[in-house]
Design an enzyme around this catalytic site. Sequence first.
Site, PDB file in Angstrom:
ATOM      1  N   CYS A   5       0.906  -1.027  -0.120  1.00 42.67           N
ATOM      2  CA  CYS A   5       0.164   0.011   0.033  1.00 42.67           C
ATOM      3  C   CYS A   5       0.883   1.282  -0.049  1.00 42.67           C
ATOM      4  O   CYS A   5       1.957   1.347   0.695  1.00 42.67           O
ATOM      5  CB  CYS A   5      -0.941   0.248   1.263  1.00 42.67           C
ATOM      6  N   CYS A  41       0.419   4.827   6.753  1.00 38.89           N
ATOM      7  CA  CYS A  41      -0.322   4.954   8.084  1.00 38.89           C
ATOM      8  C   CYS A  41       0.803   4.180   8.947  1.00 38.89           C
ATOM      9  O   CYS A  41       1.043   3.284   8.717  1.00 38.89           O
ATOM     10  CB  CYS A  41      -1.540   4.143   8.071  1.00 38.89           C
ATOM     11  N   CYS A  72     -19.295  -6.449   3.542  1.00 42.13           N
ATOM     12  CA  CYS A  72     -18.907  -5.175   3.971  1.00 42.13           C
ATOM     13  C   CYS A  72     -17.479  -4.979   3.285  1.00 42.13           C
ATOM     14  O   CYS A  72     -16.920  -5.998   2.990  1.00 42.13           O
ATOM     15  CB  CYS A  72     -18.455  -4.989   5.530  1.00 42.13           C
ATOM     16  N   CYS A  84     -16.611  -8.905   5.774  1.00 42.70           N
ATOM     17  CA  CYS A  84     -15.968  -7.960   5.162  1.00 42.70           C
ATOM     18  C   CYS A  84     -14.612  -8.329   4.610  1.00 42.70           C
ATOM     19  O   CYS A  84     -13.733  -9.141   4.854  1.00 42.70           O
ATOM     20  CB  CYS A  84     -15.489  -6.945   6.523  1.00 42.70           C
ATOM     21  N   CYS A 110     -19.637   1.870   8.511  1.00 47.55           N
ATOM     22  CA  CYS A 110     -18.719   1.477   9.477  1.00 47.55           C
ATOM     23  C   CYS A 110     -17.189   2.198   9.871  1.00 47.55           C
ATOM     24  O   CYS A 110     -16.689   2.294   8.965  1.00 47.55           O
ATOM     25  CB  CYS A 110     -18.272  -0.093   9.317  1.00 47.55           C
ATOM     26  N   CYS A 154       0.430   0.447  10.193  1.00 46.46           N
ATOM     27  CA  CYS A 154      -0.132  -0.639   9.375  1.00 46.46           C
ATOM     28  C   CYS A 154       1.168  -1.515   8.770  1.00 46.46           C
ATOM     29  O   CYS A 154       1.950  -1.004   8.399  1.00 46.46           O
ATOM     30  CB  CYS A 154      -0.927  -0.081   8.019  1.00 46.46           C
ATOM     31  N   ARG A 179     -18.004  -2.439  18.110  1.00 43.41           N
ATOM     32  CA  ARG A 179     -17.152  -3.537  17.862  1.00 43.41           C
ATOM     33  C   ARG A 179     -16.042  -3.730  18.357  1.00 43.41           C
ATOM     34  O   ARG A 179     -15.314  -2.719  18.325  1.00 43.41           O
ATOM     35  CB  ARG A 179     -17.179  -3.865  16.098  1.00 43.41           C
TER      36      ARG A 179
END
Length: 340
Positions: free
Chosen positions: A68, A72, A144, A112, A204, A75, A276
């Site tokens: 990616c 972040c 999702c 998801c 979400c 991550c 959640r």
Amino acid sequence: MTDTRTSQSPTAIADAPIRHDWTNDDVAQIYHTSLLDLVYRSASVHRLYHNPTDVQQCTLLSIKTGACPEDCAYCSQSARYKTSVKPEALINVDTVVTAAQIAKEAGSTRFCMGAAWREVKDNEEFEKVLDMVEKVNAMGLEVCCTLGMLTLNQAERLKEAGLYAYNHNLDTGENFYNQIITTRTYKDRLDTLKNVRKAGITICCGGILGMGETEQDRIDLLHTLATLPEHPESVPINTLVRVEGTPLQDQPPVSPIELVRMVGTARILMPKAMVRLSAGRISLSVAEQAFCFFAGANSIHTGEKLLTTPSFGVSEDHKMFETLGLKSHSSANSDQLVKV
């Protein structure tokens, strides 16, 4: 020292209206309530809107892993950090359908799919994801996706394919955000949420504890979520999973009490939402998870992996459900999910 914090009156608990006009001070006052008073209030609100023994099981599958371009700081999938995660191409549709069937048989009602993309591109891979959504939706599961930034047109196409929910976390409060991510802005995230909402897909959206943020940053995050024109239908509360090779690898762990406080505050602010327990749950004992459920959590991500980070296996979660007297939530929308 005299504690000036006050507990909520029984009358106010009995009302517990849905509000979107919370001030930052309102949120701070709730967040800083003495813990037992906070949990008493949040548990009472929870019981007004939800069955306290009903907990939804969700399964999250990485359909495209690693490489990616985002930075972040938490991550494992960022191409900027040297982690143990190896890049993998988008998996095939049959593999996704098989994984969804296994998840459904294990008790999950939401499935998801996550792709390590900065944003969705209008290409063959997106067409493949649309096919995945359509096929999983046909199984009667809440479908999702978390795919990065979306345009309105892309969100509308996902809706047409049968997408039920879109995950796009804000991660933290706006003032702390650029300490964690510099490759997209807070506004970028909010714009994607607007596109998802305009397309008629449920949202979400939550955050991560333990990234070095202050309590005020957590309050800012909750305030942003609770003052959206419509509350997110799902609010995942994650705790940082420290990944070797990322900038946050040496952050101290979050106390379970901090997690309970976050869950309880979220429940009071957004009474109808599914709150959640997501990433980082593996560090909690059954008793600590029970405290979170009592405070208002009513969903877990289950399965041995959450994208690339470890989680509890299905058998462990089933044992916990039995110990705590919980039952698996059945989607109230399942009849509406299957496209004819």
